[in-house]
Write a protein that holds these residues in place. Structure first.
Motif, PDB file in Angstrom:
ATOM      1  N   GLY A 443      38.731  50.477  37.431  1.00 32.76           N
ATOM      2  CA  GLY A 443      38.129  49.928  36.474  1.00 32.76           C
ATOM      3  C   GLY A 443      36.788  49.046  37.174  1.00 32.76           C
ATOM      4  N   PRO A 444      36.120  48.239  36.497  1.00 37.71           N
ATOM      5  CA  PRO A 444      35.319  47.406  37.011  1.00 37.71           C
ATOM      6  C   PRO A 444      36.093  46.193  37.634  1.00 37.71           C
ATOM      7  CG  PRO A 444      35.036  47.377  34.868  1.00 37.71           C
ATOM      8  CD  PRO A 444      35.736  48.535  35.244  1.00 37.71           C
ATOM      9  N   VAL A 445      35.429  45.559  38.764  1.00 39.53           N
ATOM     10  CA  VAL A 445      36.284  44.280  39.265  1.00 39.53           C
ATOM     11  C   VAL A 445      35.543  43.218  39.384  1.00 39.53           C
ATOM     12  CG1 VAL A 445      37.547  43.746  41.439  1.00 39.53           C
ATOM     13  CG2 VAL A 445      37.980  45.758  40.450  1.00 39.53           C
ATOM     14  N   MET A 446      36.099  42.119  38.987  1.00 42.18           N
ATOM     15  CA  MET A 446      35.386  40.639  39.212  1.00 42.18           C
ATOM     16  C   MET A 446      36.142  39.937  40.149  1.00 42.18           C
ATOM     17  SD  MET A 446      33.176  38.389  38.652  1.00 42.18           S
ATOM     18  CE  MET A 446      32.203  39.600  37.684  1.00 42.18           C
ATOM     19  N   THR A 447      35.370  39.424  41.180  1.00 42.54           N
ATOM     20  CA  THR A 447      36.144  38.386  42.056  1.00 42.54           C
ATOM     21  C   THR A 447      35.581  37.144  41.934  1.00 42.54           C
ATOM     22  OG1 THR A 447      36.707  40.381  43.755  1.00 42.54           O
ATOM     23  CG2 THR A 447      36.628  38.157  44.711  1.00 42.54           C
ATOM     24  N   ILE A 448      36.550  36.134  42.009  1.00 46.76           N
ATOM     25  CA  ILE A 448      36.170  34.562  41.773  1.00 46.76           C
ATOM     26  C   ILE A 448      36.680  33.729  42.980  1.00 46.76           C
ATOM     27  CG2 ILE A 448      36.238  32.664  40.194  1.00 46.76           C
ATOM     28  CD1 ILE A 448      36.432  34.453  38.130  1.00 46.76           C
ATOM     29  N   ILE A 449      36.050  33.047  43.745  1.00 39.93           N
ATOM     30  CA  ILE A 449      36.333  32.443  44.854  1.00 39.93           C
ATOM     31  C   ILE A 449      36.037  30.774  44.805  1.00 39.93           C
ATOM     32  CG2 ILE A 449      36.228  32.192  47.293  1.00 39.93           C
ATOM     33  CD1 ILE A 449      34.570  35.077  47.222  1.00 39.93           C
ATOM     34  N   GLY A 450      36.779  30.196  45.267  1.00 40.87           N
ATOM     35  CA  GLY A 450      36.512  28.782  45.282  1.00 40.87           C
ATOM     36  C   GLY A 450      37.830  27.895  44.870  1.00 40.87           C
ATOM     37  N   ASP A 451      37.812  26.652  45.230  1.00 41.88           N
ATOM     38  CA  ASP A 451      38.870  25.649  45.061  1.00 41.88           C
ATOM     39  C   ASP A 451      39.303  25.639  43.484  1.00 41.88           C
ATOM     40  OD1 ASP A 451      39.101  25.315  47.726  1.00 41.88           O
ATOM     41  OD2 ASP A 451      37.924  23.563  47.775  1.00 41.88           O
ATOM     42  N   ALA A 452      38.298  25.574  42.788  1.00 47.10           N
ATOM     43  CA  ALA A 452      38.690  25.665  41.247  1.00 47.10           C
ATOM     44  C   ALA A 452      39.693  26.693  40.864  1.00 47.10           C
ATOM     45  CB  ALA A 452      37.517  25.792  40.377  1.00 47.10           C
ATOM     46  N   VAL A 453      39.762  27.790  41.670  1.00 48.06           N
ATOM     47  CA  VAL A 453      40.585  29.049  41.168  1.00 48.06           C
ATOM     48  C   VAL A 453      42.031  28.516  41.139  1.00 48.06           C
ATOM     49  CG1 VAL A 453      41.287  31.484  42.092  1.00 48.06           C
ATOM     50  CG2 VAL A 453      38.787  30.850  42.090  1.00 48.06           C
ATOM     51  N   ALA A 454      42.198  27.731  42.030  1.00 50.13           N
ATOM     52  CA  ALA A 454      43.871  27.060  42.320  1.00 50.13           C
ATOM     53  C   ALA A 454      44.286  26.443  40.933  1.00 50.13           C
ATOM     54  CB  ALA A 454      43.895  26.142  43.442  1.00 50.13           C
ATOM     55  N   GLY A 455      43.143  26.070  40.092  1.00 51.04           N
ATOM     56  CA  GLY A 455      43.633  25.501  38.818  1.00 51.04           C
ATOM     57  C   GLY A 455      43.770  26.701  37.614  1.00 51.04           C
ATOM     58  N   ALA A 456      43.755  27.917  38.018  1.00 55.11           N
ATOM     59  CA  ALA A 456      44.093  29.006  37.035  1.00 55.11           C
ATOM     60  C   ALA A 456      45.774  29.201  36.675  1.00 55.11           C
ATOM     61  CB  ALA A 456      43.473  30.305  37.536  1.00 55.11           C
ATOM     62  N   ASN A 457      46.071  29.999  35.596  1.00 53.63           N
ATOM     63  CA  ASN A 457      47.292  30.291  35.578  1.00 53.63           C
ATOM     64  C   ASN A 457      47.572  31.666  36.136  1.00 53.63           C
ATOM     65  OD1 ASN A 457      50.036  30.681  34.442  1.00 53.63           O
ATOM     66  ND2 ASN A 457      49.219  30.522  32.135  1.00 53.63           N
ATOM     67  N   PHE A 458      48.774  31.651  37.113  1.00 52.14           N
ATOM     68  CA  PHE A 458      48.793  32.844  37.811  1.00 52.14           C
ATOM     69  C   PHE A 458      50.174  33.564  37.051  1.00 52.14           C
ATOM     70  CE2 PHE A 458      46.388  30.581  41.235  1.00 52.14           C
ATOM     71  CZ  PHE A 458      45.211  31.286  40.988  1.00 52.14           C
ATOM     72  N   ALA A 459      50.579  32.962  35.935  1.00 48.10           N
ATOM     73  CA  ALA A 459      52.003  33.673  35.469  1.00 48.10           C
ATOM     74  C   ALA A 459      51.869  35.146  35.272  1.00 48.10           C
ATOM     75  CB  ALA A 459      52.254  32.837  34.170  1.00 48.10           C
ATOM     76  N   LYS A 460      50.575  35.598  34.999  1.00 52.28           N
ATOM     77  CA  LYS A 460      50.747  36.876  34.643  1.00 52.28           C
ATOM     78  C   LYS A 460      49.978  37.819  35.723  1.00 52.28           C
ATOM     79  CE  LYS A 460      50.687  36.140  29.745  1.00 52.28           C
ATOM     80  NZ  LYS A 460      49.855  35.771  28.709  1.00 52.28           N
ATOM     81  N   SER A 461      49.700  37.126  36.755  1.00 56.56           N
ATOM     82  CA  SER A 461      48.902  37.992  37.828  1.00 56.56           C
ATOM     83  C   SER A 461      49.903  38.246  39.041  1.00 56.56           C
ATOM     84  CB  SER A 461      47.811  37.136  38.268  1.00 56.56           C
ATOM     85  OG  SER A 461      48.280  36.151  39.080  1.00 56.56           O
ATOM     86  N   GLU A 462      49.417  39.413  39.840  1.00 56.80           N
ATOM     87  CA  GLU A 462      50.120  39.691  40.963  1.00 56.80           C
ATOM     88  C   GLU A 462      49.727  39.246  42.374  1.00 56.80           C
ATOM     89  OE1 GLU A 462      50.120  44.038  41.141  1.00 56.80           O
ATOM     90  OE2 GLU A 462      49.499  43.993  38.793  1.00 56.80           O
ATOM     91  N   PRO A 463      50.200  39.164  43.126  1.00 52.73           N
ATOM     92  CA  PRO A 463      49.557  38.675  44.519  1.00 52.73           C
ATOM     93  C   PRO A 463      48.810  39.714  45.129  1.00 52.73           C
ATOM     94  CG  PRO A 463      51.888  38.433  44.511  1.00 52.73           C
ATOM     95  CD  PRO A 463      51.741  39.041  43.542  1.00 52.73           C
ATOM     96  N   LEU A 464      47.488  39.215  45.642  1.00 48.37           N
ATOM     97  CA  LEU A 464      46.488  40.349  45.993  1.00 48.37           C
ATOM     98  C   LEU A 464      46.980  40.974  47.231  1.00 48.37           C
ATOM     99  CD1 LEU A 464      43.749  41.071  45.370  1.00 48.37           C
ATOM    100  CD2 LEU A 464      42.963  39.237  46.789  1.00 48.37           C
ATOM    101  N   ALA A 465      48.031  40.385  48.183  1.00 48.52           N
ATOM    102  CA  ALA A 465      48.333  40.760  49.509  1.00 48.52           C
ATOM    103  C   ALA A 465      49.601  41.723  49.403  1.00 48.52           C
ATOM    104  CB  ALA A 465      48.560  39.881  50.441  1.00 48.52           C
ATOM    105  N   SER A 466      50.225  41.519  48.140  1.00 43.95           N
ATOM    106  CA  SER A 466      51.480  42.316  48.142  1.00 43.95           C
ATOM    107  C   SER A 466      51.346  43.818  48.342  1.00 43.95           C
ATOM    108  CB  SER A 466      52.126  42.188  46.886  1.00 43.95           C
ATOM    109  OG  SER A 466      51.437  42.657  45.669  1.00 43.95           O
ATOM    110  N   HIS A 467      50.271  44.375  47.828  1.00 40.92           N
ATOM    111  CA  HIS A 467      49.842  45.773  48.156  1.00 40.92           C
ATOM    112  C   HIS A 467      49.841  46.134  49.560  1.00 40.92           C
ATOM    113  CE1 HIS A 467      47.675  49.586  46.951  1.00 40.92           C
ATOM    114  NE2 HIS A 467      46.976  49.086  48.056  1.00 40.92           N
ATOM    115  N   VAL A 468      49.062  45.293  50.524  1.00 40.07           N
ATOM    116  CA  VAL A 468      49.010  45.595  51.785  1.00 40.07           C
ATOM    117  C   VAL A 468      50.196  45.714  52.618  1.00 40.07           C
ATOM    118  CG1 VAL A 468      47.730  44.778  53.897  1.00 40.07           C
ATOM    119  CG2 VAL A 468      46.686  44.574  51.755  1.00 40.07           C
TER     120      VAL A 468
END
Ligand SMILES: C[S@@+](CC[C@H](N)C(=O)[O-])C[C@H]1O[C@@H](n2cnc3c(N)ncnc32)[C@H](O)[C@@H]1O
Length: 479
Positions: A443-468
């Motif tokens: 599907g379409p993918v949006m990437t967000i970069i920056g220090d503010a991203v650290a303020g997100a709630n990652f409870a429902k997200s997967e680590p990006l590198a786990s796939h690698v």
């Protein structure tokens, strides 16, 4: 078999009262309530009572009503079109009802449903528009609650709009053949005239109506460049929905889901014009030409684009083509993918003391020799939203690191933002190149970069590198 609604025992009608008399018999609180209700109309109100409570006396004085200061007699009902018995005495109310009925005048007795020929509704008044809510006298409190809800729903300018429509009806009938009239009135009540009236601009509303009339007469179409939002159908705006419901043709991109297109008028023609990566059913110049030719056929066209039409939507070229062809158009904003992705991750795009600006980019301009402006903004702390960035993720990461952004800078990725099948990922700039290897993201993918991203709630997200890591492990095992 479908259940039939119960039969009404009182049938709603609107009684003509202009220049006519309505008689209220009684001098107390109930009589005042009925006088106030009827006083919303242009009827002449006559109140029959020997004694008046002061509030009713004030009301009569302030509203051009007439007080007949006498004991009740049947003769006072003579010219009435409607009578209210509100004396507080059952015997007297009954007499008033009998007298009125004997003269063929419909009568209402306060709080005595069995004596009534008609019931008074709760009213939402936007004269000449009126919504009347009745419960056959069974539940006045319910009627009031419904009234309050409807009152909130209807714009205070509705009456002025309806009056303007009435003043234009004859002109519209003279200038437009029947089949164009319906479209004209839809555009009138849902378009620029209504919007101008809503903000109290009566002259502008009239001018907009004139413009509409001219356009319909010349059988000119209109194009609305409409933002469909990021995919969830309840994230489109009310204005977008209105355009979809009035469209003759919907010209849509591949990214707009069927559920959103389905909000359009059922008999509207639907034209898919691409574009997904590597699969363009029509070129941009072909789309521009299509919009122009549909509008020239006099059709109302909705050009439905994902997200916001002015963000990486090539709306600039479409608007230019429409301007060149002299076709009227408007833009309806939508929720852009970056906002939807941020909402899914509860990610603050600006964060006090951390990030006070944000960049919308595609990253494709990173390929040149010189670093684009936005890369400098990123280094200075801006939050960067990268559209269409999956296939160049490695390049974006490398150039930003080379330019001085820390490899540990937080990164978030959302596939199918706002939709039920969304997937959330988090990691760092170091992990970003792995995005290119993920065949599972379709599907379409949006990437967000920056220090503010650290303020997100990652409870429902997967680590990006786990796939690698999993890939490397699998490769190691097979070696
Ligand atoms: C041609 S651009 C259109 C952008 C659109 N006008 C907007 O305002 O969102 C397409 C890109 O938008 C992003 N996009 C659109 N919808 C998305 C969604 N639901 N989730 C994540 N990204 C999305 C992706 O980066 C995709 O490659």
């Amino acid at each position: 078999m479908p259940q039939q609604p119960a039969k009404l025992n009182a049938f709603p009608v609107f009684v003509r009262v202009e220049g006519r008399t309505v008689v209220v018999v009684g001098g107390g609180e109930e009589a005042l309530a009925k006088a106030r209700l009827v006083g919303q109309s242009s009827a002449l109100v006559k109140v029959v009572a020997l004694d008046l409570e002061p509030e009713l006396a004030d009301w009569i004085a302030g509203h051009g009503a007439i007080h007949i200061e006498a004991d009740y007699r049947a003769a006072f009902l003579a010219d009435a079109v409607m009578v209210f018995a509100a004396t507080g005495s059952e015997a007297l109310d009954r007499r008033v009802c009998d007298d009125a009925r004997a003269k063929g005048i419909p009568v209402n007795a306060v709080d005595r449903a069995e004596l009534c020929d008609f019931y008074t509704p709760a009213i939402v008044n936007r004269a000449p528009v009126c919504v009347a809510i009745g419960t056959e006298g069974a539940a006045p409190v319910l009627a009031q609650a419904i009234r309050a809800k409807i009152d909130q729903l209807l714009s205070p300018s509705l009456g002025a709009l309806a009056s303007l429509a009435a003043s234009l009806r004859e002109t519209a009938e003279r200038l437009l053949p029947k089949r164009l009239r319906r479209q004209f009135w839809q555009d009138f009540f849902g378009g620029a005239p209504a919007r101008e009236m809503e903000v109290g601009h009566a002259d502008e509303a009239l001018a907009a109506a004139g413009e509409l009339l001219k356009r319909r007469r010349a059988r000119q179409g209109h194009v609305a460049l409409v933002g469909a939002g990021p995919g969830a159908e309840d994230l489109i705006t009310l204005r977008a929905q209105r355009h979809l419901m009035e469209a003759d043709v919907i010209v849509h991109d591949a990214l707009v889901p069927e559920a959103v297109i389905a909000l359009g008028r059922r008999d509207a023609e639907r034209l898919a014009v691409g574009k997904r990566k590597g699969c363009h059913t029509k070129s941009q110049p072909e789309i521009n030409a299509l919009l122009v030719s549909l509008a020239r056929e006099g059709r109302r066209v909705v050009r439905l684009k994902s997200g916001d039409p002015l963000v990486f939507g090539r709306a600039g070229e479409e608007m230019q083509a429409l301007r060149d062809a002299g076709i009227s158009y408007e833009v309806v904003p939508g929720v852009t993918a970056a906002f939807a992705a941020a909402a899914d991750l509860e990610l603050p795009l600006t964060l006090r003391g951390v990030a006070s600006s944000m960049v919308f980019t595609t990253g494709h301009d990173l390929r040149g020799e010189t670093l684009p402006d936005w890369a400098r903004l990123a280094i200075d702390g801006a939050t960067v939203a990268v559209y269409m960035g999956r296939s160049i993720a490695a390049e974006v990461a490398a150039r930003l690191i080379e330019a001085g952004l820390s490899p540990d800078t937080a990164v978030a990725v959302v596939e199918n933002a706002s939709r039920a099948d969304k997937r959330l990922f988090h990691g760092t700039l170091n992990d970003l190149p792995s995005l290119e290897q993920r065949a599972d993201l379709t599907g379409p993918v949006m990437t967000i970069i920056g220090d503010a991203v650290a303020g997100a709630n990652f409870a429902k997200s997967e680590p990006l590198a786990s796939h690698v890591a999993a890939l490397a492990e699998a490769q190691g095992a097979s070696a």
